[in-house]
Design a protein around this motif. Structure first.
Motif, PDB file in Angstrom:
ATOM      1  N   ALA A 183     -34.847  17.050 154.846  1.00 20.61           N
ATOM      2  CA  ALA A 183     -34.080  17.061 153.594  1.00 20.61           C
ATOM      3  C   ALA A 183     -34.179  15.664 152.994  1.00 20.61           C
ATOM      4  CB  ALA A 183     -32.625  17.451 153.844  1.00 20.61           C
ATOM      5  N   ILE A 184     -34.604  15.582 151.744  1.00 18.42           N
ATOM      6  CA  ILE A 184     -34.834  14.300 151.081  1.00 18.42           C
ATOM      7  C   ILE A 184     -33.508  13.764 150.520  1.00 18.42           C
ATOM      8  CG2 ILE A 184     -36.132  13.136 149.259  1.00 18.42           C
ATOM      9  CD1 ILE A 184     -37.820  14.196 151.559  1.00 18.42           C
ATOM     10  N   PRO A 185     -33.187  12.496 150.737  1.00 20.47           N
ATOM     11  CA  PRO A 185     -31.994  11.928 150.090  1.00 20.47           C
ATOM     12  C   PRO A 185     -32.073  12.097 148.577  1.00 20.47           C
ATOM     13  CG  PRO A 185     -32.820  10.448 151.792  1.00 20.47           C
ATOM     14  CD  PRO A 185     -33.838  11.539 151.640  1.00 20.47           C
ATOM     15  N   ILE A 186     -30.952  12.376 147.960  1.00 17.52           N
ATOM     16  CA  ILE A 186     -30.931  12.717 146.544  1.00 17.52           C
ATOM     17  C   ILE A 186     -31.481  11.585 145.681  1.00 17.52           C
ATOM     18  CG2 ILE A 186     -28.526  11.984 146.387  1.00 17.52           C
ATOM     19  CD1 ILE A 186     -30.337  14.722 144.327  1.00 17.52           C
ATOM     20  N   ASP A 187     -31.226  10.344 146.038  1.00 15.14           N
ATOM     21  CA  ASP A 187     -31.739   9.232 145.235  1.00 15.14           C
ATOM     22  C   ASP A 187     -33.269   9.197 145.260  1.00 15.14           C
ATOM     23  OD1 ASP A 187     -29.182   8.471 144.574  1.00 15.14           O
ATOM     24  OD2 ASP A 187     -29.005   7.006 146.207  1.00 15.14           O
ATOM     25  N   ASP A 188     -33.857   9.434 146.433  1.00 13.07           N
ATOM     26  CA  ASP A 188     -35.316   9.472 146.517  1.00 13.07           C
ATOM     27  C   ASP A 188     -35.880  10.656 145.723  1.00 13.07           C
ATOM     28  OD1 ASP A 188     -35.042   7.296 148.161  1.00 13.07           O
ATOM     29  OD2 ASP A 188     -35.305   8.429 150.032  1.00 13.07           O
ATOM     30  N   PHE A 189     -35.180  11.774 145.767  1.00  8.64           N
ATOM     31  CA  PHE A 189     -35.636  12.939 145.030  1.00  8.64           C
ATOM     32  C   PHE A 189     -35.593  12.682 143.522  1.00  8.64           C
ATOM     33  CE2 PHE A 189     -34.459  16.909 142.813  1.00  8.64           C
ATOM     34  CZ  PHE A 189     -35.609  17.642 143.054  1.00  8.64           C
ATOM     35  N   LEU A 190     -34.522  12.077 143.029  1.00 10.67           N
ATOM     36  CA  LEU A 190     -34.411  11.782 141.599  1.00 10.67           C
ATOM     37  C   LEU A 190     -35.511  10.832 141.144  1.00 10.67           C
ATOM     38  CD1 LEU A 190     -30.543  11.402 141.177  1.00 10.67           C
ATOM     39  CD2 LEU A 190     -31.973  13.369 140.607  1.00 10.67           C
ATOM     40  N   GLU A 191     -35.911   9.912 141.990  1.00 15.60           N
ATOM     41  CA  GLU A 191     -37.004   9.000 141.641  1.00 15.60           C
ATOM     42  C   GLU A 191     -38.314   9.757 141.474  1.00 15.60           C
ATOM     43  OE1 GLU A 191     -39.268   5.054 143.519  1.00 15.60           O
ATOM     44  OE2 GLU A 191     -37.394   5.809 144.402  1.00 15.60           O
ATOM     45  N   VAL A 192     -38.568  10.717 142.375  1.00 10.51           N
ATOM     46  CA  VAL A 192     -39.786  11.520 142.274  1.00 10.51           C
ATOM     47  C   VAL A 192     -39.744  12.385 141.011  1.00 10.51           C
ATOM     48  CG1 VAL A 192     -41.143  13.336 143.385  1.00 10.51           C
ATOM     49  CG2 VAL A 192     -40.128  11.515 144.766  1.00 10.51           C
ATOM     50  N   VAL A 193     -38.584  12.957 140.703  1.00  6.69           N
ATOM     51  CA  VAL A 193     -38.456  13.804 139.519  1.00  6.69           C
ATOM     52  C   VAL A 193     -38.671  12.981 138.251  1.00  6.69           C
ATOM     53  CG1 VAL A 193     -36.835  15.190 138.162  1.00  6.69           C
ATOM     54  CG2 VAL A 193     -36.974  15.489 140.640  1.00  6.69           C
ATOM     55  N   ALA A 194     -38.087  11.789 138.193  1.00  2.77           N
ATOM     56  CA  ALA A 194     -38.248  10.941 137.001  1.00  2.77           C
ATOM     57  C   ALA A 194     -39.715  10.600 136.768  1.00  2.77           C
ATOM     58  CB  ALA A 194     -37.412   9.677 137.154  1.00  2.77           C
ATOM     59  N   GLU A 195     -40.428  10.262 137.833  1.00  3.21           N
ATOM     60  CA  GLU A 195     -41.847   9.948 137.691  1.00  3.21           C
ATOM     61  C   GLU A 195     -42.637  11.184 137.264  1.00  3.21           C
ATOM     62  OE1 GLU A 195     -43.330   8.239 141.237  1.00  3.21           O
ATOM     63  OE2 GLU A 195     -41.942   6.522 141.232  1.00  3.21           O
ATOM     64  N   GLY A 196     -42.304  12.344 137.834  1.00  5.40           N
ATOM     65  CA  GLY A 196     -43.029  13.565 137.501  1.00  5.40           C
ATOM     66  C   GLY A 196     -42.814  13.989 136.056  1.00  5.40           C
ATOM     67  N   ILE A 197     -41.593  13.861 135.550  1.00  5.44           N
ATOM     68  CA  ILE A 197     -41.332  14.232 134.160  1.00  5.44           C
ATOM     69  C   ILE A 197     -41.995  13.246 133.207  1.00  5.44           C
ATOM     70  CG2 ILE A 197     -39.508  14.471 132.428  1.00  5.44           C
ATOM     71  CD1 ILE A 197     -37.734  15.671 134.548  1.00  5.44           C
ATOM     72  N   ALA A 198     -41.982  11.968 133.557  1.00  8.88           N
ATOM     73  CA  ALA A 198     -42.673  10.984 132.720  1.00  8.88           C
ATOM     74  C   ALA A 198     -44.168  11.280 132.663  1.00  8.88           C
ATOM     75  CB  ALA A 198     -42.410   9.580 133.262  1.00  8.88           C
ATOM     76  N   GLU A 199     -44.764  11.643 133.797  1.00  8.13           N
ATOM     77  CA  GLU A 199     -46.186  11.997 133.802  1.00  8.13           C
ATOM     78  C   GLU A 199     -46.440  13.254 132.979  1.00  8.13           C
ATOM     79  OE1 GLU A 199     -49.852  13.842 134.701  1.00  8.13           O
ATOM     80  OE2 GLU A 199     -47.896  14.677 135.326  1.00  8.13           O
ATOM     81  N   HIS A 200     -45.530  14.213 133.063  1.00  6.95           N
ATOM     82  CA  HIS A 200     -45.654  15.449 132.289  1.00  6.95           C
ATOM     83  C   HIS A 200     -45.625  15.149 130.793  1.00  6.95           C
ATOM     84  CE1 HIS A 200     -44.867  19.644 131.106  1.00  6.95           C
ATOM     85  NE2 HIS A 200     -43.933  19.162 130.305  1.00  6.95           N
TER      86      HIS A 200
END
Length: 422
Positions: A183-200
């Motif tokens: 289970a990924i810590p929520i802060d690490d997950f939000l960082e991945v999501v922010a990068e993915g949406i920016a790339e999108h």
């Protein structure tokens, strides 16, 4: 033969032209549950939900919020992020889910698919901002352009190598081999999501209607090119409280004009006399109910701030909802325990009866009181000899000895008495 839905798909879908729009003229929003296990600060593990707003013209994701569930507070905060960063849209296409159709967001909007529309309900944030709300058809993903972006997120972001072990698969029959291993810590997950949406948003080579006009530019480039030439409405500072607060319709006391909300009492010497006996719309900070209420007339006119007079109730709306959820879970657990206890009592009773065996009457005890039996129930053959002897003695005549007659009668009775009779 394949049903109504298959028949519907046989008809060509509508192709909507986006080129006649401009940036931020129309947005659409929806919720998306991630196929990833995350660990929240309180230690709980679950699949987070994202609420996002997308520009229909360019396809750019304008704002997003992640929470444990799709709730109206997350929707309001995502809306506020979009308005503060870019401005107020003219149109908004919303899903018919109960959190998007919440009266906090769309109160006063006709033709909602959810909740009963009342003439005196509080006006929601979008109508107060002058945004025209459009509802999508229930269970119709084609009417929500943001669904295509969510599909890309499921492949590009949820399967990021940094989330290995936490990915759940997008179907129950498509679980990875390492399902539930991490289970990924929520802060690490939000960082991945922010990068993915920016790339999108910044990926070039797009082939949509607007991208073709701009030479395959990214969503951000298409949005910025139109945004600088579009008439954009900006929110006033006093409007900011609209998306930072919830709203409830409350009835003021007919004499004192006080308001009751979540067991707290609110009263003001300036406002209470004016609203006594009437209904108002009370806006509040969901995280700090003790901070008071901003009171509005039902038509949206601001009446003023009413402080908390008695802080006897919950401090936050989440605290009240958590208390209600905890009480519901407690009652459910107690009901389940009661059902289990009744089942165990039945099983224990069945086992006790089985161990006791079948009841027996046992050997009867000898009676303590005995009644003489003078031939009752005996046959005539058994009684006849003794009776004949007594009769012969009685008929012997006056010269016969009376004692002899008495002895003959006793002998006749004794001959009829069972030998084992005590």
């Amino acid at each position: 033969r394949k049903g109504e839905e298959a028949l519907k798909r046989m008809y060509p879908p509508q192709v909507r032209d986006k080129t006649n729009l401009h940036a931020l003229e129309c947005v659409n929003a929806d919720g998306h549950r991630w196929d990833v296990f995350v660990r929240w600060p309180d230690g709980t593990v679950g699949r987070p939900v994202m609420v996002a707003f997308q520009d229909v013209y360019s396809g750019r994701i304008l704002s997003w919020r992640v929470d444990q569930s799709e709730n109206r507070i997350a929707v309001l905060l995502a809306l506020g992020d979009m308005v503060e960063a870019f401005g107020i849209p003219d149109h908004c296409v919303l899903d018919n889910g109960r959190n998007f159709a919440s009266k906090w967001l769309t109160g006063g909007t006709p033709t909602r698919y959810r909740f009963k529309v009342k003439a005196d309900e509080p006006v929601g944030v979008l109508p107060l901002l002058g945004v025209k709300v459009h509802w999508t058809l229930p269970y119709s993903g084609q009417s929500k352009p943001i669904e295509r972006a969510f599909g890309e997120f499921s492949d590009a972001i949820a399967k990021d190598p940094r989330l290995a072990g936490a990915y759940t698969g997008n179907r129950p029959d498509a679980k990875p081999e390492n399902y539930g291993k991490a289970a990924i810590p929520i802060d690490d997950f939000l960082e991945v999501v922010a990068e993915g949406i920016a790339e999108h948003n910044t990926r070039t080579g797009r082939t949509g209607q607007v991208a073709k006009l701009t030479g395959g530019r990214s969503f951000v480039e298409a949005f910025d090119e139109s945004f600088v030439r579009a008439p954009i409405r900006s929110a006033r500072p006093e409007q900011r409280r609209l998306w930072l607060m919830g709203v409830e319709r409350l009835s003021a006391h007919r004499e004192s004009g006080r308001l009751m909300f979540q067991d707290n009492v609110y009263w003001s010497p300036e406002i209470s006399p004016r609203i006594a006996g009437t209904a108002v719309a009370a806006r509040f900070d969901p995280e700090n109910l003790h901070d008071g209420l901003h009171v509005y007339a039902l038509d949206g006119r601001y009446l003023g701030h009413m402080p908390a007079f008695e802080k006897t109730g919950f401090l936050s709306l989440e605290g009240a909802q958590s208390h209600a959820r905890a009480r519901t879970q407690f009652m459910k657990a107690e009901r389940e325990k009661a059902v289990a206890a009744r089942a165990m009592d039945t099983i224990a009773l069945q086992n006790a009866l089985r161990d006791a065996g079948a009841p027996t009457e046992g050997k009867p005890t000898a009676p303590k009181v005995v009644t003489a039996d003078f031939g009752r129930g005996r046959s005539r053959d058994a009684v006849a000899p003794a009776a004949a002897t007594a009769t012969a003695a009685a008929s012997a005549g006056p010269g016969f000895d009376q004692d002899a007659i008495w002895d003959a009668q006793i002998a006749a009775v004794q001959s009829l008495t069972p030998k084992d009779d005590p």
